[in-house]
Design an enzyme around this catalytic site. Structure first.
Site, PDB file in Angstrom:
ATOM      1  N   ASP A 159       0.798  -1.421   0.056  1.00 35.74           N
ATOM      2  CA  ASP A 159      -0.038   0.177  -0.077  1.00 35.74           C
ATOM      3  C   ASP A 159       0.680   1.358  -0.049  1.00 35.74           C
ATOM      4  OD1 ASP A 159       0.995  -0.421   2.676  1.00 35.74           O
ATOM      5  OD2 ASP A 159      -0.911  -0.935   3.484  1.00 35.74           O
TER       6      ASP A 159
ATOM      7  N   ASP B   7      -6.786  -3.364  14.880  1.00 28.92           N
ATOM      8  CA  ASP B   7      -8.518  -3.846  14.632  1.00 28.92           C
ATOM      9  C   ASP B   7      -8.435  -4.557  13.600  1.00 28.92           C
ATOM     10  OD1 ASP B   7      -7.537  -2.497  12.441  1.00 28.92           O
ATOM     11  OD2 ASP B   7      -9.008  -0.947  12.350  1.00 28.92           O
TER      12      ASP B   7
ATOM     13  N   HIS C 224      -7.150  -5.174  10.532  1.00 25.80           N
ATOM     14  CA  HIS C 224      -6.903  -4.923   9.193  1.00 25.80           C
ATOM     15  C   HIS C 224      -5.578  -5.507   8.551  1.00 25.80           C
ATOM     16  CE1 HIS C 224      -4.804  -0.869  10.140  1.00 25.80           C
ATOM     17  NE2 HIS C 224      -3.910  -1.557   9.808  1.00 25.80           N
TER      18      HIS C 224
ATOM     19  N   GLU D 111      -9.521  -1.816   5.608  1.00 33.56           N
ATOM     20  CA  GLU D 111      -9.969  -1.569   6.827  1.00 33.56           C
ATOM     21  C   GLU D 111     -11.213  -2.680   7.094  1.00 33.56           C
ATOM     22  OE1 GLU D 111      -8.111   0.198   8.642  1.00 33.56           O
ATOM     23  OE2 GLU D 111      -7.784   2.253   8.112  1.00 33.56           O
TER      24      GLU D 111
END
Ligand code: PGA
Length: 264
Positions: A67, A136, A138, A143
């Protein structure tokens, strides 16, 4: 999933580096999928050390990073292009012409996401993909709620991710709001995947990834669908796993089998 619980983050770095070195030893023209963030830094130091000791040559490898932030140019110290050049590509002698990132040129973002997918395919796919995980759950910038069938695309970062990443910037306001990221399906296309997590902050995400249901709410849980995933954890990141004792037993057996069949 092969769950490997190791005594420290340093050993996680060493083990992940060994897996990459083994891949490139066997196949010097490997295509590697690479990650940024705090977790892989130790891995990259180990790889640089291996190059300094003349143990390996990365100049034949091709790389695809997961990314990149939208809005930072390649010379910005927090851009992932800069991060990779500084921590791995330059000190470890990668050929920069063969190190690829998703394009974040806003004018052309949709076409360039498809181009990134096509380029990976042109190289015969990714042989080995390295991954970290968000607090979280990801992976890359997929996400919570990301489609398990997603491909390279632009994503808005969650408030949690921007908060987690603010430590690399002077203030949270400087953390970009958008990124271009490989999708979950892109990641699952890799031949082999290594997921690394260290520290207590990742323990809940790891529990959900390994022992929870496959769900877009925990994007890393999609890795349960892949046949060749190794999860390297330190004790803290593994601390909420209910089946930790079982994973340790399996790993002992696995290591014994590997050493008994290893060529002399
Ligand atoms: P970290 O980030 O390695 O900096 O903890 C991991 C991630 O967000 O994927």
């Amino acid at each position: 999933m092969r769950i490997v619980i190791l005594e420290s983050s340093q050993v996680v770095a060493q083990r992940s580096a060994e897996i990459i070195l083994d891949q490139v030893d066997r196949s010097p023209e490997s295509t590697l999928g690479l990650a940024t963030g705090g977790t892989p830094l130790g891995t990259y130091s180990e790889l640089v050390r291996a190059v300094e000791q003349d143990r390996i040559d990365f100049s034949g490898c091709t790389t695809f990073n997961l990314d990149e932030y939208v809005g930072l140019d390649a010379e910005h110290p927090q851009s992932y292009r800069y991060f990779m050049r500084k921590h791995l590509f330059e000190p470890a002698g990668f050929d920069l012409d063969h190190c690829h990132f998703p394009s974040v040129d806003f004018e052309d973002i949709l076409a360039s996401c498809d181009d990134y997918e096509a380029l990976i395919e042109d190289h015969g796919g990714i042989d080995l993909q390295l991954l970290g995980i968000g607090t979280d759950g990801h992976i890359a910038f997929n996400e919570q709620g990301s489609s398990l069938a997603s491909r390279t695309r632009i994503k808005a970062l969650t408030a949690q991710t921007r908060k987690d990443n603010a430590r690399f910037f002077d203030s949270i306001d400087q953390v970009p709001e958008l990124a271009v990221t490989m999708g979950i399906a892109t990641i699952l296309d890799a031949q082999k995947i290594v997921l690394m997590a260290t520290g207590l902050g990742k323990a809940e995400a790891i529990r959900a990834t390994v022992e929870g249901p496959v769900s877009a709410s925990i994007p890393a849980s999609a890795l349960q669908l892949h046949p060749k995933v190794t999860v390297l954890l330190d004790e803290q990141a593994a601390s909420l796993l209910e089946r930790a004792d079982y994973y340790r037993d399996v790993e002992l057996i696995q290591r014994r089998l590997e050493t008994s069949v290893a060529p002399k």
